[in-house]
Design an enzyme around this catalytic site. Structure first.
Site, mmCIF file in Angstrom:
data_model
loop_
_atom_site.group_PDB
_atom_site.id
_atom_site.type_symbol
_atom_site.label_atom_id
_atom_site.label_comp_id
_atom_site.label_asym_id
_atom_site.label_seq_id
_atom_site.Cartn_x
_atom_site.Cartn_y
_atom_site.Cartn_z
ATOM 1 N N LYS A 280 0.839 -1.200 0.000
ATOM 2 C CA LYS A 280 0.000 0.000 0.000
ATOM 3 C C LYS A 280 0.874 1.250 0.000
ATOM 4 O O LYS A 280 2.018 1.200 0.444
ATOM 5 C CB LYS A 280 -0.850 0.026 1.280
ATOM 6 C CG LYS A 280 -1.967 -0.997 1.322
ATOM 7 C CD LYS A 280 -2.752 -0.860 2.623
ATOM 8 C CE LYS A 280 -3.870 -1.874 2.705
ATOM 9 N NZ LYS A 280 -4.929 -1.688 1.703
ATOM 10 N N ASP A 291 -7.329 -3.209 10.705
ATOM 11 C CA ASP A 291 -7.846 -4.244 9.801
ATOM 12 C C ASP A 291 -8.284 -5.508 10.554
ATOM 13 O O ASP A 291 -8.649 -6.504 9.943
ATOM 14 C CB ASP A 291 -6.793 -4.569 8.738
ATOM 15 C CG ASP A 291 -7.409 -4.940 7.400
ATOM 16 O OD1 ASP A 291 -8.613 -4.655 7.203
ATOM 17 O OD2 ASP A 291 -6.704 -5.512 6.559
ATOM 18 N N ARG A 354 -10.346 -11.559 1.955
ATOM 19 C CA ARG A 354 -11.179 -12.639 1.413
ATOM 20 C C ARG A 354 -10.442 -13.981 1.442
ATOM 21 O O ARG A 354 -11.070 -15.037 1.517
ATOM 22 C CB ARG A 354 -11.628 -12.266 -0.007
ATOM 23 C CG ARG A 354 -10.496 -12.057 -0.980
ATOM 24 C CD ARG A 354 -10.933 -11.286 -2.215
ATOM 25 N NE ARG A 354 -10.990 -9.833 -1.975
ATOM 26 C CZ ARG A 354 -11.347 -8.948 -2.896
ATOM 27 N NH1 ARG A 354 -11.703 -9.344 -4.095
ATOM 28 N NH2 ARG A 354 -11.371 -7.653 -2.606
HETATM 29 N N1 BES Z 1 -8.116 -3.796 4.534
HETATM 30 C C1 BES Z 1 -8.231 -3.384 3.189
HETATM 31 C C2 BES Z 1 -9.501 -2.596 2.902
HETATM 32 C C3 BES Z 1 -9.564 -1.208 3.471
HETATM 33 C C4 BES Z 1 -8.904 -0.165 2.849
HETATM 34 C C5 BES Z 1 -10.330 -0.931 4.577
HETATM 35 C C6 BES Z 1 -9.004 1.122 3.347
HETATM 36 C C7 BES Z 1 -10.436 0.343 5.072
HETATM 37 C C8 BES Z 1 -9.766 1.371 4.454
HETATM 38 C C9 BES Z 1 -8.243 -4.609 2.270
HETATM 39 O O1 BES Z 1 -7.449 -5.652 2.687
HETATM 40 C C10 BES Z 1 -7.719 -4.157 0.954
HETATM 41 O O2 BES Z 1 -6.588 -3.794 0.891
HETATM 42 N N2 BES Z 1 -8.573 -4.175 -0.055
HETATM 43 C C11 BES Z 1 -8.205 -3.746 -1.354
HETATM 44 C C12 BES Z 1 -8.787 -4.732 -2.335
HETATM 45 C C13 BES Z 1 -8.290 -4.539 -3.725
HETATM 46 C C14 BES Z 1 -6.829 -4.885 -3.821
HETATM 47 C C15 BES Z 1 -9.115 -5.413 -4.650
HETATM 48 C C16 BES Z 1 -8.774 -2.356 -1.574
HETATM 49 O O3 BES Z 1 -9.892 -2.083 -1.123
HETATM 50 O O4 BES Z 1 -8.078 -1.538 -2.151
HETATM 51 ZN ZN ZN Z 2 -7.112 -5.819 4.661
HETATM 52 MN MN MN Z 3 -5.450 -5.456 1.983
#
Ligand code: BES
Ligand code: ZN
Ligand code: MN
Length: 508
Positions: A280, A291, A354
């Protein structure tokens, strides 16, 4: 903080502070009028002079009010009487409590529960007042060595109800509220802990702690070796980049008959999500300690269930890992075989929620559940779609959807439904495996739920995406919300009442 309910006249209260509502414009509530009558119209004269308009959340603290036995009277603006709904009521309570806390009153008798709130009864007002008041006072200061201590903090609030008949109902909802509050606070405390303290092992220890508090609760924790034997390879793939061992936490509560199907809650427990190799951006990455809020809400709900002594069976299951990049980490393109036997091409290691959930969702099949609800900070897309006010709700079972929406409406811990139509499924197609773990930019919350739906075919299932609702940002407000403990506890309470079962907290 201690709460109790009683019925009694405001002028007779020998207390540090009596709390009274004032409507816009400068109109005393019913109880306020009563106090005004016995006090030579002192309150109305103050309002006439224009010291308090009655706008929502305004406060005015008065000393030595004629006709009262209380040290102080706190007037609280309630806005326009006709517009007083649940959102407004919570705002009124929040402002009143904050003000009370820094006035030096250690105890107060609160008459705001006598206000007329659109479509709400006394049970609801008591429950909301207690939950809202506790939320207003919550601080996470365990890791500060110096804290500003309030010299005379608010310790006790007595909620007024207008009749003896209302007293019984309110005592029941006060007990429900206190159970919810204990769950919410546990959830917030855990969620606010940083990733270096709150590891998967820490979550497991916390779960074991909770189990020791209730006779009917037990906890077991599966190690990585044990998960390997169960073929939980998707979960293990996420965990393998970290030096912290992952685990699967199982908390079982047996309040019902042994043969009854349990209500199963599954919470995402990623104690830190760096994204892994699909790392990220660094801006706000610290927030990814949150998370594990799904996991924390499952633990909080089980604590509330234990406090209430619900006469049903509930199981909490938490897959917990840390998602980090390293030489051992899973890479984009890797393919794993999940516990269900289906294969997954991991195209993005940041879609890890997931991956750990799918194995946990397969694991819970062994309980032959009445229903399964998973709770996860799953997608940034959900924050874009719904903001921080509503959880995303996706489900393949209509009655469960309705029950959850209703529990959310009652508690104010609201969810909003998003579609889970078959048309979205093909976005998960992979040329090399049964599915990919991402479905492209469009409808990210929906395709994430589509992924999970492929592992939940054997029972009734709903998914709550709490990415927007689990915590708040901003220097002052930053912190976990404790959501959706209130919604989930209400959902379970509703199931008990629906079946004519009384929780221990009510019958005893
Ligand atoms: N934990 C994150 C989702 C998240 C992001 C929650 C920001 C709260 C605030 C999750 O694991 C994630 O990174 N999801 C990705 C999925 C994508 C790679 C398909 C996302 O939402 O960017
Ligand atoms: Zn996550
Ligand atoms: Mn993630």
């Amino acid at each position: 903080m201690e709460f109790s309910v009683k019925s009694g006249h405001p002028e007779k209260q020998r207390t540090a502070c009596v709390v009274i509502g004032v409507y816009e414009s400068r109109r005393l509530s019913e109880i306020g009028n009563r106090l005004d009558e016995v006090g030579d119209k002192y309150l109305s004269s103050i309002l006439r002079r224009g010291d308090l308009e009655g706008k929502i959340g305004q406060t005015l603290l008065l000393h030595n009010v004629p006709g009262t036995l209380a040290d102080r009277v706190l007037l609280v603006g309630c806005g326009k009487e006709r517009e007083l709904g649940d959102t407004q009521f919570r705002k009124v309570i929040t402002e009143a409590i904050k003000r009370l806390h820094d006035t030096g009153s250690m105890e107060a008798v609160c008459y705001l529960t006598d206000l007329n709130v659109k479509g709400k009864d006394i049970d609801w007002k008591v429950r909301q007042t207690i939950e809202t008041a506790q939320a207003a006072l919550y601080r996470f200061e365990r890791l500060k060595t110096k804290t500003d201590t309030v010299r005379r903090p608010l310790r006790k609030i007595i909620l007024s109800v207008s009749s003896r008949r209302e007293l019984i109902a309110s005592e029941k909802s006060a007990r429900e509220a206190q159970a919810v509050v204990s769950g919410v606070q546990l959830t917030k405390d855990l969620a606010n802990l940083p990733g270096n303290i709150c590891t998967p092992t820490h979550l497991a220890d916390e779960a074991k702690q909770i189990a020791t508090r209730y006779e009917r609760m037990s906890c077991k924790v599966l190690t990585e070796a044990q998960m390997k034997k169960q073929n939980m390879n998707a979960l293990l793939a996420v965990s393998q980049g970290s030096d912290q061992p992952g685990c699967l936490i199982v908390l079982e509560y047996n309040g019902g008959d042994k043969k009854e199907k349990p209500y199963v809650l599954v919470g995402k427990g990623v104690t830190f999500d760096s994204g892994g190799i699909s790392i990220k951006p660094s801006d706000k990455m610290d927030e990814m300690k949150y998370d594990m809020c799904g996991a924390a809400s499952v633990l909080g709900t089980l604590q509330a269930v234990g406090e209430l002594g619900l006469p049903i069976n509930v199981v909490g299951v938490i897959p917990s890992v840390e998602n980090l990049p390293s030489g051992k980490a899973v890479k984009p393109g890797d393919i794993v075989t999940t516990m269900s036997g289906q294969t997954v091409e991991i195209l993005n290691t940041d879609a890890e929620g997931r991956l750990i959930l799918c194995d946990a969702l397969t694991y819970v099949e062994k309980y032959d559940p009445a229903i399964v609800i998973d709770i996860a900070t799953l997608t940034g897309a959900c924050v874009v779609a719904l903001g921080k006010h509503a959880h995303g709700l996706l489900s393949t079972h209509n009655p469960l959807t309705n029950d959850l929406l209703n529990a959310g409406k009652y508690t104010g811990d609201r969810a909003w439904e998003l579609p889970l139509w078959d048309e979205y499924q093909e976005q998960l197609d992979s040329p090399f495996a049964d599915m990919a773990n991402i479905g492209g930019r469009d409808g990210g919350t929906i395709t994430a739920a589509c992924f999970l739906s492929r592992y939940t075919k054997k029972y009734h299932w709903a998914h709550l995406d709490i990415a927007g609702t689990a915590w708040l940002e901003g220097k002052k407000e930053k912190g976990a919300t404790g959501r959706p403990v209130s919604l989930l506890t209400q959902y379970l309470l509703d199931r008990c009442y629906e079946r004519g079962l009384m929780p221990d907290s009510v019958s005893s």
